[in-house]
Design a protein around this motif. Structure first.
Motif, mmCIF file in Angstrom:
data_model
loop_
_atom_site.group_PDB
_atom_site.id
_atom_site.type_symbol
_atom_site.label_atom_id
_atom_site.label_comp_id
_atom_site.label_asym_id
_atom_site.label_seq_id
_atom_site.Cartn_x
_atom_site.Cartn_y
_atom_site.Cartn_z
ATOM 1 N N LEU A 149 0.831 -1.203 0.000
ATOM 2 C CA LEU A 149 0.000 0.000 0.000
ATOM 3 C C LEU A 149 0.867 1.255 0.000
ATOM 4 O O LEU A 149 0.566 2.231 -0.701
ATOM 5 C CB LEU A 149 -0.919 -0.005 1.220
ATOM 6 N N ARG A 150 1.956 1.235 0.753
ATOM 7 C CA ARG A 150 2.870 2.375 0.771
ATOM 8 C C ARG A 150 3.399 2.653 -0.641
ATOM 9 O O ARG A 150 3.440 3.803 -1.098
ATOM 10 C CB ARG A 150 4.029 2.094 1.726
ATOM 11 N N ASP A 151 3.833 1.596 -1.336
ATOM 12 C CA ASP A 151 4.380 1.752 -2.682
ATOM 13 C C ASP A 151 3.323 2.245 -3.663
ATOM 14 O O ASP A 151 3.594 3.117 -4.503
ATOM 15 C CB ASP A 151 4.961 0.419 -3.170
ATOM 16 N N ALA A 152 2.103 1.684 -3.560
ATOM 17 C CA ALA A 152 1.033 2.068 -4.486
ATOM 18 C C ALA A 152 0.636 3.524 -4.300
ATOM 19 O O ALA A 152 0.421 4.260 -5.272
ATOM 20 C CB ALA A 152 -0.175 1.150 -4.289
ATOM 21 N N LEU A 153 0.533 3.979 -3.058
ATOM 22 C CA LEU A 153 0.176 5.373 -2.802
ATOM 23 C C LEU A 153 1.274 6.323 -3.275
ATOM 24 O O LEU A 153 0.987 7.389 -3.837
ATOM 25 C CB LEU A 153 -0.080 5.569 -1.307
ATOM 26 N N ALA A 154 2.529 5.948 -3.055
ATOM 27 C CA ALA A 154 3.638 6.803 -3.483
ATOM 28 C C ALA A 154 3.665 6.939 -5.005
ATOM 29 O O ALA A 154 3.856 8.042 -5.543
ATOM 30 C CB ALA A 154 4.956 6.226 -2.976
#
Length: 294
Positions: A149-154
């Motif tokens: 989720l961190r990677d997708a949001l970034a």
């Protein structure tokens, strides 16, 4: 901004206040984490009589009572959350615990210390609240949790705005766990990691659970502007999915430490051994530099 202040503690409290009415939606996850943590109590013959449930959100205190512990206090940053936690409710900031020294012989913090700015200071206060030979058990999300989720949001925010803002809490590394316990003065410190399998059918279910549990973004450095309308749909579309659905990754760091007591086991003094390792293994001992061959 104070570099030691990572989280907006007022916002954390407000989110937990709101989540007091919805936390039951994530009870299965909280239950599973608490059960894994409290299983550690089966490894000791010690019987506990006064326990502190720190941020257990309604799943820890009942389990402690079911184990025969007669006095359980449930403390939470949110008074509303404390009232529903199952023990004697106390509204308390983990960074400023209101308990006298040696008040408890067991402190349990299940998934509740990851919003604390001064974790070493909080651990020192927990150790002081323990009686000698009292036990501290904690689990908290570790590095790698919610990484997809961190990677997708970034990636989505970089596309929409040309830059990124912290939207997922930073998590500690496993290798730091035992050191934190030692710095806080705990004896026999142990830190180990566990993977907790959690899967979601849709990204919206994941977002909903984070809000329901009071786990929405409270990082001080977050972008104060409203997020772009397309941010979460774009991030959701890029989340990797497997046969079981979306795997957000929940990596637990489990901490175990004891308040010091003179009767506890201590490491042997260097040079005090009375038996050779080679005798125990049935091998021939060679001096450094000698060849072991025939």
């Amino acid at each position: 901004m104070d570099p030691m202040q990572v989280f907006d503690r007022r916002l954390v409290r407000l989110r937990r206040d709101r989540a007091a009415a919805t936390v039951g939606r994530v009870a299965p996850i909280l239950d599973a984490a608490a059960e894994r943590l409290l299983d550690r109590l089966d490894d000791t013959t010690r019987r506990f009589t006064r326990a502190l449930d720190l941020g257990g959100r309604g799943v820890v205190a009942p389990r402690l009572a079911a184990r025969g512990i007669p006095f359980v206090v449930s403390a939470d940053l949110s008074a509303a959350m404390a009232r529903g936690a199952g023990g004697l409710p106390v509204a308390a900031d983990e960074e400023f615990l209101p308990f006298a020294p040696e008040s408890f012989d067991l402190v349990v913090a299940s998934l509740s210390l990851h919003w604390v700015n001064d974790l070493p200071g909080a651990l020192i206060q927990i150790r002081r609240a323990l009686r000698p030979d009292g036990l501290f058990l904690a689990s908290l999300p570790g590095l790698g949790t919610l990484q997809p989720l961190r990677d997708a949001l970034a990636e989505a925010e970089a596309t929409l705005r040309g830059g990124i803002s912290p939207r997922i809490s930073p998590f500690p590394e496993l290798r730091d766990g035992a050191g934190l316990l030692q710095r806080a003065g705990f004896a026999l410190p142990v830190a180990d990691g566990e993977e907790m399998p959690v899967a979601y059918r849709t990204p919206l279910a994941l977002f909903s659970d984070l809000r329901a549990g009071g786990e929405a973004n409270a990082v001080l450095a977050r972008d104060p502007r409203p997020p772009p309308r397309a941010l979460f749909p774009m991030a959701a579309a890029s989340l990797p999915q497997g046969p079981e659905g979306i795997l957000p990754g929940l990596r637990l760091i489990v901490l175990t430490g004891w308040a010091p007591h003179e009767g506890q086991q201590k490491p042997a003094r260097p040079g005090s051994a009375t038996h050779r390792l080679s005798d125990a293994l049935g091998t021939t001992e060679h001096r450094a530099g000698d060849r072991a061959g025939g």
